[in-house]
Design a protein around this motif. Structure first.
Motif, PDB file in Angstrom:
ATOM      1  N   ARG A   1     -85.180 -15.536  13.416  1.00  0.00           N
ATOM      2  CA  ARG A   1     -86.015 -14.465  12.757  1.00  0.00           C
ATOM      3  C   ARG A   1     -86.535 -13.613  14.042  1.00  0.00           C
ATOM      4  O   ARG A   1     -86.349 -12.346  13.939  1.00  0.00           O
ATOM      5  N   TRP A   2     -87.200 -14.031  14.915  1.00  0.00           N
ATOM      6  CA  TRP A   2     -87.699 -13.262  16.205  1.00  0.00           C
ATOM      7  C   TRP A   2     -86.361 -12.684  16.777  1.00  0.00           C
ATOM      8  O   TRP A   2     -86.703 -11.537  17.280  1.00  0.00           O
TER       9      TRP A   2
ATOM     10  N   ARG B   1     -83.848 -11.591  15.631  1.00  0.00           N
ATOM     11  CA  ARG B   1     -83.318 -10.479  14.522  1.00  0.00           C
ATOM     12  C   ARG B   1     -84.431  -9.558  14.719  1.00  0.00           C
ATOM     13  O   ARG B   1     -83.707  -8.293  14.948  1.00  0.00           O
ATOM     14  N   GLN B   2     -85.554  -9.648  14.753  1.00  0.00           N
ATOM     15  CA  GLN B   2     -86.693  -8.634  14.827  1.00  0.00           C
ATOM     16  C   GLN B   2     -86.845  -7.935  16.281  1.00  0.00           C
ATOM     17  O   GLN B   2     -86.720  -6.619  16.306  1.00  0.00           O
ATOM     18  N   TYR B   3     -86.269  -8.710  17.195  1.00  0.00           N
ATOM     19  CA  TYR B   3     -86.476  -8.202  18.611  1.00  0.00           C
ATOM     20  C   TYR B   3     -84.991  -8.336  19.227  1.00  0.00           C
ATOM     21  O   TYR B   3     -84.664  -9.067  20.189  1.00  0.00           O
ATOM     22  N   GLU B   4     -83.951  -7.415  18.850  1.00  0.00           N
ATOM     23  CA  GLU B   4     -82.606  -7.651  19.130  1.00  0.00           C
ATOM     24  C   GLU B   4     -82.452  -7.416  20.557  1.00  0.00           C
ATOM     25  O   GLU B   4     -81.728  -8.255  21.265  1.00  0.00           O
TER      26      GLU B   4
END
Length: 194
Positions: A148-149, A151-154
């Motif tokens: 998830r992290w 994905r959020q911070y590509e």
């Protein structure tokens, strides 16, 4: 800083790594030095490895050894000082002094970091204690948290790419690693029949 050798815990009949130092407050309060005078390594600044278990919802120390090329049982005189400080006469030692949390990695290692106990595994079991007794026990899906992290911070996901010349350095992504921490048993510890 160097990645540190974990403590150990026998949990649900299986040996596991333990990312915590439940003995720390007790030995600091009573000024007990558990470091081996003949061996020093940066992968274990505390100098010892404790083996723990949870029985009847209480944390217990069941073995204490010096860390070196091979684990060496703690000399009787030093172990006796720990027993006196804990108010007991021998193993197992109920960890009545310990209030805090322990982390137990479960599953494959996803990320290696050369800093203390900052590795990432698929899951972690987090157990909270008050006076050595469990107050909360939960399992966290750290693999999902990491995904998830990323994905959020590509831009951060690029840091794990081994082909990147300026990657974060000691971070390694293990896609095919196995759960290798469950095959050992502490020296002299009675193994459960399978």
């Amino acid at each position: 800083m160097t990645a540190q050798s974990p403590e150990r815990i026998i949990l649900d009949g299986r040996p596991r790594e333990l990312y915590a130092q439940p003995l720390y407050r007790l030995i600091k309060h009573f000024r007990i030095d558990l470091g081996c005078p003949d061996y020093y390594s940066t992968d274990n600044y505390r100098g010892y490895i404790g083996t723990w278990e949870i029985r009847d919802r209480h944390l217990r120390l069941v073995q204490l050894s010096w860390n070196g090329q091979e684990e060496i049982p703690m000399p009787d005189g030093i172990a006796a000082r720990v027993f006196r400080a804990a108010g007991c006469t021998g193993f197992p030692v109920n960890a009545h002094w310990f209030t805090g949390s322990i982390r137990i990695p479960i599953g494959r290692q996803l990320v290696y970091s050369h800093q203390g106990w900052s590795h990432w595994f698929e899951r972690e079991r987090i157990i909270h204690f008050r006076s050595g007794e469990i107050t909360r026990d939960r399992e966290v899906n750290t693999h999902a948290m990491l995904e998830r992290w990323l994905r959020q911070y590509e831009p951060a996901s690029d840091r794990f790419a081994p082909s990147r010349s300026n990657s974060l350095g000691p971070l390694i992504w293990f896609d095919d690693a196995e759960d290798s921490t469950t095959d050992w048993w502490p020296p002299g510890y009675p193994q459960s029949p399978e």
